[in-house]
Write an enzyme that holds these catalytic residues in place. Structure first.
Site, PDB file in Angstrom:
ATOM      1  N   HIS A 111      -5.644  44.524   6.954  1.00 12.96           N
ATOM      2  CA  HIS A 111      -4.565  45.016   6.107  1.00 12.96           C
ATOM      3  C   HIS A 111      -3.752  43.822   5.590  1.00 12.96           C
ATOM      4  O   HIS A 111      -3.693  42.782   6.248  1.00 12.96           O
ATOM      5  CB  HIS A 111      -3.647  45.956   6.900  1.00 12.96           C
ATOM      6  CG  HIS A 111      -4.372  47.116   7.500  1.00 12.96           C
ATOM      7  ND1 HIS A 111      -4.543  48.315   6.849  1.00 12.96           N
ATOM      8  CD2 HIS A 111      -4.988  47.248   8.702  1.00 12.96           C
ATOM      9  CE1 HIS A 111      -5.218  49.147   7.628  1.00 12.96           C
ATOM     10  NE2 HIS A 111      -5.510  48.526   8.759  1.00 12.96           N
ATOM     11  N   GLY A 138     -16.952  39.830  27.867  1.00 15.76           N
ATOM     12  CA  GLY A 138     -16.100  41.015  27.898  1.00 15.76           C
ATOM     13  C   GLY A 138     -14.709  40.790  27.333  1.00 15.76           C
ATOM     14  O   GLY A 138     -14.130  39.712  27.446  1.00 15.76           O
TER      15      GLY A 138
END
Length: 210
Positions: A111, A138
């Protein structure tokens, strides 16, 4: 232009009803994937195949989340562990033999920075490319526009904001190259721990078969 056309050209676009309509198939399939019997590996594999389309031996441990699925292209033997999220507004291209650890997120969506512009409703998608034989640790986040080179390891908890080259270990927030991967790493499985002779022979045999 329609907002779908704008999105696919990498231009700012609005998520209108036509865009949401395109996302419906992925929402249905991810709902199906995330509620299936977790021990039914065959069914999981079939749903993954339908979701991603072009794939060869891909497997995803649910839960898994994406916007479209059709914008994700994976190579052979792709594996994503639990709770992977891929916001595939733009193309996500992943090479052969890639592994994603739990909680990996790949974002092509973004955005505008300025609040006035952001509040207009416009957003964008910038493609992400990941090479062959990449392992992403991870809780790592891959940001829009990033390219990760082949044979590279991204350490757990990394936030990858810029391109990472081939054959390196990189980690951190922001993610940075720590060192190159060399021939000395070949027989190691964790830090300075070496494969035992039996397992190492199996590794060699598997390389020959491949």
């Amino acid at each position: 232009m329609t907002n779908i056309e704008r999105r696919d050209l990498g231009l700012p676009y609005i998520s209108d009803n036509e865009v949401f309509e395109e996302q419906k198939k992925a929402r249905v399939l991810t709902q199906k994937l995330n509620t299936v019997d977790r021990s039914d590996f065959d069914v999981i594999g079939k749903i993954v195949k339908e979701l991603l389309g072009k794939s060869d031996g891909a497997f995803i441990n649910p839960p898994f989340y994406c916007d479209y699925g059709t914008h994700i292209e994976v190579g052979k033997n792709f594996f994503a562990n639990y709770n992977c999220t891929i916001l595939d507004v733009a193309k996500v291209t992943i090479g052969d033999n890639c592994q994603l650890a739990p909680n990996v997120a790949i974002y092509t969506a973004g955005h505008p920075t300025h609040p006035d512009t952001r509040n207009s409703g416009y957003e964008y998608g910038i493609s992400v490319t990941i090479g062959d034989n990449v392992w992403i640790g991870g809780n790592s986040i891959i940001c829009p526009g990033v390219r990760i080179g082949s044979n590279t390891v991204i350490g757990a908890g990394s936030v990858v904001t810029k391109d990472i080259p081939d054959w390196v270990i990189a980690a951190g927030n922001p993610c940075r190259v720590i060192r190159e991967i060399t021939e000395e790493d070949r027989r190691l499985y964790f830090r300075d721990k070496e494969f035992d002779d039996e397992a190492w022979q199996d590794v060699m045999d598997r390389e020959e078969r491949d």
